[in-house]
Design a protein around this motif. Structure first.
Motif, PDB file in Angstrom:
ATOM      1  N   ARG A  45      64.476  11.428  30.453  1.00 15.61           N
ATOM      2  CA  ARG A  45      63.901  12.486  31.223  1.00 15.61           C
ATOM      3  C   ARG A  45      63.067  11.927  32.388  1.00 15.61           C
ATOM      4  O   ARG A  45      63.236  12.481  33.558  1.00 15.61           O
ATOM      5  CB  ARG A  45      63.009  13.389  30.413  1.00 15.61           C
ATOM      6  N   LEU A  46      62.429  10.772  32.429  1.00 15.52           N
ATOM      7  CA  LEU A  46      62.029  10.092  33.681  1.00 15.52           C
ATOM      8  C   LEU A  46      62.725   9.594  34.392  1.00 15.52           C
ATOM      9  O   LEU A  46      62.518   9.534  35.558  1.00 15.52           O
ATOM     10  CB  LEU A  46      60.826   9.146  32.983  1.00 15.52           C
ATOM     11  N   ALA A  47      63.812   9.047  33.884  1.00 17.13           N
ATOM     12  CA  ALA A  47      64.816   8.066  34.728  1.00 17.13           C
ATOM     13  C   ALA A  47      65.992   8.374  34.174  1.00 17.13           C
ATOM     14  O   ALA A  47      67.030   7.669  33.620  1.00 17.13           O
ATOM     15  CB  ALA A  47      64.347   6.624  34.850  1.00 17.13           C
ATOM     16  N   PRO A  48      66.475   9.567  34.703  1.00 16.25           N
ATOM     17  CA  PRO A  48      67.992  10.209  34.234  1.00 16.25           C
ATOM     18  C   PRO A  48      69.192   9.085  34.693  1.00 16.25           C
ATOM     19  O   PRO A  48      70.330   9.102  33.879  1.00 16.25           O
ATOM     20  CB  PRO A  48      68.072  11.329  34.940  1.00 16.25           C
ATOM     21  N   ALA A  49      68.959   8.440  35.844  1.00 16.51           N
ATOM     22  CA  ALA A  49      70.277   7.335  36.167  1.00 16.51           C
ATOM     23  C   ALA A  49      70.028   6.172  35.346  1.00 16.51           C
ATOM     24  O   ALA A  49      71.047   5.230  35.459  1.00 16.51           O
ATOM     25  CB  ALA A  49      70.158   7.418  37.502  1.00 16.51           C
ATOM     26  N   VAL A  50      69.011   5.887  34.613  1.00 20.62           N
ATOM     27  CA  VAL A  50      68.905   4.532  33.887  1.00 20.62           C
ATOM     28  C   VAL A  50      69.812   4.662  32.479  1.00 20.62           C
ATOM     29  O   VAL A  50      69.403   5.290  31.665  1.00 20.62           O
ATOM     30  CB  VAL A  50      67.465   4.238  33.718  1.00 20.62           C
ATOM     31  N   PRO A  51      70.412   3.600  32.266  1.00 26.10           N
ATOM     32  CA  PRO A  51      71.313   3.692  31.125  1.00 26.10           C
ATOM     33  C   PRO A  51      70.232   2.910  30.008  1.00 26.10           C
ATOM     34  O   PRO A  51      69.561   2.014  30.159  1.00 26.10           O
ATOM     35  CB  PRO A  51      72.216   2.202  31.077  1.00 26.10           C
ATOM     36  N   VAL A  52      70.135   3.609  28.893  1.00 28.63           N
ATOM     37  CA  VAL A  52      69.199   3.399  27.978  1.00 28.63           C
ATOM     38  C   VAL A  52      69.744   2.998  26.613  1.00 28.63           C
ATOM     39  O   VAL A  52      70.597   3.891  26.205  1.00 28.63           O
ATOM     40  CB  VAL A  52      68.125   4.622  27.853  1.00 28.63           C
ATOM     41  N   THR A  53      69.068   2.084  25.918  1.00 32.72           N
ATOM     42  CA  THR A  53      69.902   1.561  24.617  1.00 32.72           C
ATOM     43  C   THR A  53      68.739   1.351  23.758  1.00 32.72           C
ATOM     44  O   THR A  53      67.620   1.125  24.385  1.00 32.72           O
ATOM     45  CB  THR A  53      70.673   0.412  24.618  1.00 32.72           C
ATOM     46  N   THR A  54      68.822   1.362  22.589  1.00 24.64           N
ATOM     47  CA  THR A  54      67.820   1.381  21.385  1.00 24.64           C
ATOM     48  C   THR A  54      68.061   0.191  20.551  1.00 24.64           C
ATOM     49  O   THR A  54      69.285   0.051  20.438  1.00 24.64           O
ATOM     50  CB  THR A  54      67.291   2.532  20.839  1.00 24.64           C
ATOM     51  N   ALA A  55      67.171  -0.564  19.913  1.00 19.89           N
ATOM     52  CA  ALA A  55      67.554  -1.336  18.885  1.00 19.89           C
ATOM     53  C   ALA A  55      66.334  -1.549  17.949  1.00 19.89           C
ATOM     54  O   ALA A  55      65.096  -1.470  18.145  1.00 19.89           O
ATOM     55  CB  ALA A  55      67.744  -2.875  19.530  1.00 19.89           C
ATOM     56  N   MET A  56      66.871  -1.572  16.545  1.00 15.66           N
ATOM     57  CA  MET A  56      66.068  -1.706  15.398  1.00 15.66           C
ATOM     58  C   MET A  56      65.858  -3.233  15.163  1.00 15.66           C
ATOM     59  O   MET A  56      67.044  -3.603  14.864  1.00 15.66           O
ATOM     60  CB  MET A  56      66.299  -0.775  14.280  1.00 15.66           C
ATOM     61  N   CYS A  57      64.924  -3.571  14.917  1.00 17.02           N
ATOM     62  CA  CYS A  57      64.834  -5.240  14.532  1.00 17.02           C
ATOM     63  C   CYS A  57      64.044  -5.493  13.255  1.00 17.02           C
ATOM     64  O   CYS A  57      63.105  -4.895  13.310  1.00 17.02           O
ATOM     65  CB  CYS A  57      64.316  -6.053  15.742  1.00 17.02           C
ATOM     66  N   GLU A  58      64.430  -6.565  12.116  1.00 15.43           N
ATOM     67  CA  GLU A  58      63.850  -6.550  11.141  1.00 15.43           C
ATOM     68  C   GLU A  58      62.517  -7.495  11.212  1.00 15.43           C
ATOM     69  O   GLU A  58      61.850  -7.439  10.232  1.00 15.43           O
ATOM     70  CB  GLU A  58      64.619  -6.911  10.093  1.00 15.43           C
ATOM     71  N   ASN A  59      62.490  -8.111  12.384  1.00 12.34           N
ATOM     72  CA  ASN A  59      61.602  -9.361  12.446  1.00 12.34           C
ATOM     73  C   ASN A  59      60.167  -8.624  12.825  1.00 12.34           C
ATOM     74  O   ASN A  59      59.861  -7.582  13.042  1.00 12.34           O
ATOM     75  CB  ASN A  59      61.992 -10.331  13.363  1.00 12.34           C
ATOM     76  N   GLU A  60      59.206  -9.798  13.234  1.00 10.87           N
ATOM     77  CA  GLU A  60      57.962  -9.282  13.681  1.00 10.87           C
ATOM     78  C   GLU A  60      57.944  -8.739  14.924  1.00 10.87           C
ATOM     79  O   GLU A  60      59.250  -9.188  15.919  1.00 10.87           O
ATOM     80  CB  GLU A  60      57.058 -10.336  13.749  1.00 10.87           C
ATOM     81  N   PRO A  61      57.180  -7.942  15.556  1.00 11.84           N
ATOM     82  CA  PRO A  61      57.573  -7.371  17.261  1.00 11.84           C
ATOM     83  C   PRO A  61      57.442  -8.409  18.070  1.00 11.84           C
ATOM     84  O   PRO A  61      58.551  -8.433  18.877  1.00 11.84           O
ATOM     85  CB  PRO A  61      56.086  -6.629  17.407  1.00 11.84           C
ATOM     86  N   ALA A  62      56.818  -9.719  18.169  1.00 10.43           N
ATOM     87  CA  ALA A  62      56.970 -10.412  19.131  1.00 10.43           C
ATOM     88  C   ALA A  62      58.184 -11.193  19.373  1.00 10.43           C
ATOM     89  O   ALA A  62      58.975 -11.395  20.140  1.00 10.43           O
ATOM     90  CB  ALA A  62      55.610 -11.471  19.003  1.00 10.43           C
TER      91      ALA A  62
END
Length: 293
Positions: free
Chosen positions: A82-99
């Protein structure tokens, strides 16, 4: 200093971590805007910390965590689009710690964005442990987005300058200010020991030291003025009792502060220098940490 040459690459994707909190949502908002400004993709990462070494988690626990994470990622991605319609957005789920997840997702040329989080009930301590781990370990630029406090756009990029090691910091700050149509304010804060007693004769005096500091700062900034002739650059050399306090106070009038990521080798506690650590905790605006070559 050649503005086309930089040891710090900031032309790659933007990677942001989220956990569904308000702090993370502000980071996603900032990251979406940054990705749009660069015309680069945005990758949103959720760290479940459900990998090896979690025997207390049942299979059902893991499924519930992953289901929650997927929902958070979808919500964050929808916000970014919504904020940046032209930006390609992908998501990822990771099993490790955040850092670890964010550092792995960053690759070789990303900028990593993290939110801040109060800990221990102290509202003014903005940065949580995972954000500090990312900042301390990353060889990539890292942005820490503080809590929202009604900060209004200032049209100013603030750069902290101390010595020649900050040439890269100034180059990055100048490029950012030019891109955003902002001015660049270079702040050099120094401490003069007034209560030195009989050792006072070892000093030429505060005026002489101030003049020397101003000369050194002007010499450091001169290549930036040359390479970015259209950029408005101001220099402020401040005598202070605390460099950290001077930098934090200045962030109230800036959109972002760019600071060199000085790290202390073989130190006890955080490897980040105490000034960097203090700015991360108390800054009024986002902090862009530029890794030193």
């Amino acid at each position: 200093m050649d503005s086309t040459r930089s040891n710090v690459v900031m032309t790659g994707p933007v990677v942001v971590g989220t956990d569904g909190s308000g702090h993370a949502t502000r980071a996603v908002r900032w990251a979406a805007g940054e990705a749009a400004a660069r015309s680069r993709p945005l990758r949103i990462v959720y760290a479940t910390a459900t990998g090896h070494g979690r025997p207390y988690l049942s299979r059902e626990d893991s499924r519930q965590i992953e289901g929650f994470a997927q929902g958070v990622l979808e919500e964050a991605a929808a916000l970014a689009r919504r904020l940046a319609p032209a930006v390609p957005v992908t998501t990822a789920m990771c099993e490790n710690e955040p850092a670890a997840c964010l550092l792995d997702a960053g690759g070789s040329d990303a900028t990593i964005v993290v939110g801040s989080r109060g800990r221990g009930g102290f509202a003014t301590l903005l940065v949580g442990s995972e954000s500090l781990r990312v900042a301390a370990r990353s060889s990539l630029p890292v942005v820490v987005v503080p809590r929202s406090d009604g900060h209004e756009p200032a049209g100013v990029v603030l750069a902290a300058a101390r010595d020649e090691r900050d040439e890269e910091t100034l180059r990055v700050a100048a490029a950012l200010a030019t891109r955003d149509g902002s001015s660049l304010q270079v702040l050099s804060a120094w401490v003069f020991l007034e209560n030195v007693g009989s050792m006072a004769t070892m000093f030429d005096g505060a005026d002489r030291l101030a003049a020397d500091q101003s000369t050194a700062t002007a010499r450091l900034v001169a290549p930036v003025r040359k390479d970015f002739p259209a950029l408005t650059v101001t220099e402020h050399v401040v005598r202070t009792g605390s460099v950290s306090e001077a930098l934090v106070a200045a962030t109230a009038g800036a959109d972002v502060i760019v600071i060199g990521s000085r790290r202390r080798p073989h130190s006890i506690g955080s490897p980040l220098g105490h000034v960097t650590h203090a700015v991360l905790h108390h800054s009024h605006c986002p902090v862009l940490l530029v890794p030193h070559p």
